[in-house]
Design an enzyme around this catalytic site. Structure first.
Site, PDB file in Angstrom:
ATOM      1  N   PHE A 146      36.805  44.563  33.017  1.00 36.80           N
ATOM      2  CA  PHE A 146      38.023  44.945  33.725  1.00 36.80           C
ATOM      3  C   PHE A 146      37.785  46.073  34.722  1.00 36.80           C
ATOM      4  CE2 PHE A 146      38.317  48.404  30.668  1.00 36.80           C
ATOM      5  CZ  PHE A 146      39.085  49.368  31.288  1.00 36.80           C
ATOM      6  N   LYS A 147      36.723  46.850  34.523  1.00 29.28           N
ATOM      7  CA  LYS A 147      36.456  47.950  35.446  1.00 29.28           C
ATOM      8  C   LYS A 147      36.226  47.450  36.876  1.00 29.28           C
ATOM      9  CE  LYS A 147      36.522  50.632  31.849  1.00 29.28           C
ATOM     10  NZ  LYS A 147      35.490  51.522  31.368  1.00 29.28           N
ATOM     11  N   ASP A 148      35.771  46.203  37.019  1.00 28.79           N
ATOM     12  CA  ASP A 148      35.539  45.647  38.355  1.00 28.79           C
ATOM     13  C   ASP A 148      36.815  45.613  39.192  1.00 28.79           C
ATOM     14  OD1 ASP A 148      32.814  45.115  37.907  1.00 28.79           O
ATOM     15  OD2 ASP A 148      33.235  43.140  37.063  1.00 28.79           O
ATOM     16  N   LEU A 157      37.033  49.254  40.480  1.00 33.22           N
ATOM     17  CA  LEU A 157      35.838  49.834  41.085  1.00 33.22           C
ATOM     18  C   LEU A 157      35.297  49.021  42.252  1.00 33.22           C
ATOM     19  CD1 LEU A 157      34.018  51.223  37.932  1.00 33.22           C
ATOM     20  CD2 LEU A 157      35.514  52.384  39.533  1.00 33.22           C
ATOM     21  N   THR A 208      32.124  50.955  32.826  1.00 31.62           N
ATOM     22  CA  THR A 208      32.350  51.669  34.080  1.00 31.62           C
ATOM     23  C   THR A 208      31.049  51.810  34.867  1.00 31.62           C
ATOM     24  OG1 THR A 208      34.301  52.911  33.363  1.00 31.62           O
ATOM     25  CG2 THR A 208      32.983  53.898  35.089  1.00 31.62           C
TER      26      THR A 208
END
Length: 467
Positions: A111-113, A116, A144
């Site tokens: 989910f960090k994509d 970010l 992350t």
């Protein structure tokens, strides 16, 4: 729209300056002076928008036109062009009330994509516009770091160093970070846990001379742009539901360790998304659950779990929630955070706990319950969860009010990233090609002790000095 610190000693700044500052120079976290609200009529008008179009509308409420509209649209389009789903974040329905929002279709399957990929492009945009060298520094419990590195690797004018706890991330997470060979990437594997890594990061960002000398920028969720980007998918999930499913509001179950993902939902609710219940799912490192259930915010013994990205004791974004909980009173926030620093804990009154529980429900998931949830949902629905997403589902089962309308549980990572846990229950999975090929690549990382001076020495040998 101007931005201030939760501790009150940062003069109001604009969007780009807020993005570059990351952590407030007074040690607080940056928040908007006021949160814009979106009417029900406006939400209805956004129902047919693509994810990219919706993100543009939400960000436009915060950017003060500091990024021209055409540039912002281009940055957003480029950020999600590499996602494998045409919807960016598909919503999968498992039964009449339960839906899973899949946040793992980006370059590193986490989910960090979502945030970010955009932040990396925005840093490159700012570096070019301002003719700056940007040195990014972050800590990761696994996802992350991989996502941040993916977002800026090889980009001109940017260098990135990521600290991760040595031996305490999954094998795939480690490979995603350490097989990157670009010269602008440095991986430091710290002999400690995530909280140790995060503490060093906070201290370096609070060291204003050091931060200024090396022009340090934040990629962690201490950066409000990360929070804002994550808030978009709460809007999106609500709008992707059928009109009938969302007519009485929506509930979310959210795996979290650093309080960033659930704070993004809290922000979306304050902006106008009709969210009824925010369920915070933790693993056995359950400081946040104890805070919500008992009113005690106190780190206890660190535990390694099957969901290592949530193996966190001290949650950075707790302070943002505290700021709104005390009525945006920066003096009260400063006093409480100083008390926490001195005493190692915060306690809340019975009346305060009741107020907290009006905002957030919490549920802690043990290792066995996590694995049992993965097994059950594979057998019942043929749907394979990663251990973090399984914590979200277990929290929905354990704390969700099933008679209170539609529930969306966030699937935060692809199960292939945590095959060590999946194999414990006898499930074999096929790895995506981009993950399988990692196992044949050479690694590049530096192992360091949890000694701030040693970490600083490595940074000083890597970063270019900003002039």
């Amino acid at each position: 729209m101007k931005y201030i610190s939760t501790r009150g000693n940062v003069a109001p700044i604009g969007f780009i300056d807020m993005f570059l500052m990351g952590l407030g120079e007074d040690g607080g976290l940056i928040v908007p002076e006021s949160i814009p609200t979106v009417s029900g009529k406006q939400l209805d008008q956004w129902a047919k928008l693509s994810y990219q179009e919706l993100m543009f509308e939400i960000f436009s409420l915060y950017t003060n036109d500091e990024i021209p509209a055409d540039d912002l649209k281009r940055l957003i389009q480029e950020s999600y062009a590499g996602f494998t789903s045409p919807d960016v974040l598909p919503l999968t329905t498992l039964n009449d009330s339960l839906h899973v929002l899949e946040l793992f279709h980006g370059p590193t399957f986490a989910f960090k994509d979502v945030a970010l990929s955009f932040m990396g492009n925005l840093y490159a945009y700012v570096a070019k516009k301002q003719n700056q060298v940007i040195n990014i520094l972050g800590a990761t419990s696994g996802d992350t770091g991989a996502s941040a590195i993916s977002s800026v690797r090889g980009k001109e004018g940017i260098q990135i160093c990521i600290l991760h706890p040595n031996g305490k991330v999954s094998r795939v997470q480690e490979l995603q970070m350490t097989t990157v060979q670009d010269d602008n990437v440095l991986n430091l594997a710290v002999n400690g846990n995530f909280d140790d890594c995060q503490q060093v990061i906070k201290e370096l960002f609070a060291d204003i001379p050091f931060k200024s000398k090396y022009h340090l920028r934040a990629i962690n969720s201490i950066n409000f742009v990360r929070i804002l980007a994550q808030s978009v998918y709460y809007f999106y999930a609500y709008l992707k539901l059928s009109e009938k499913a969302r007519e009485n509001g929506v509930n979310f179950s959210i795996p979290t360790g650093n309080f960033g993902n659930i704070f993004s939902g809290y922000l979306a609710k304050k902006m106008g998304v009709p969210i009824k219940q925010l369920v915070l799912a933790t693993n056995e490192n359950n400081i946040l659950e104890r805070f919500i259930r008992e009113g005690v915010y106190k780190p206890e013994g660190f535990r390694s779990t099957h969901s290592p990205s949530m193996d966190i004791q001290i949650a950075s974004n707790f302070e943002r929630y505290l700021y709104y909980f005390v009525g945006e009173d920066a003096v009260a926030v400063t006093a409480r955070m100083e008390k926490f620093k001195q005493e190692g804990q915060l306690t809340f009154t019975e009346a305060e706990v009741a107020r907290i529980q009006q905002d957030i429900t919490a549920y802690s998931v043990g290792n066995e319950e996590c694995l049992n949830t993965i097994r059950t949902y594979q057998e019942r629905y043929g749907y394979l969860l990663d251990p973090h997403s399984a914590c979200g589902i277990a929290a929905y089962e354990g704390a969700g009010r099933k008679d209170d309308g539609a529930f969306v549980s966030l699937a935060t990572a692809h199960p292939a990233k945590f095959d060590e846990a999946i194999r414990l229950i006898g499930i074999e999975q096929q790895f995506p090609e981009r993950i399988q090929e990692l196992f044949d690549k050479p690694q590049q990382q530096v192992i360091v002790d949890n000694v701030k001076a040693d970490i600083v020495a490595r940074l000083e040998g890597f970063y270019r000095v900003y002039q």
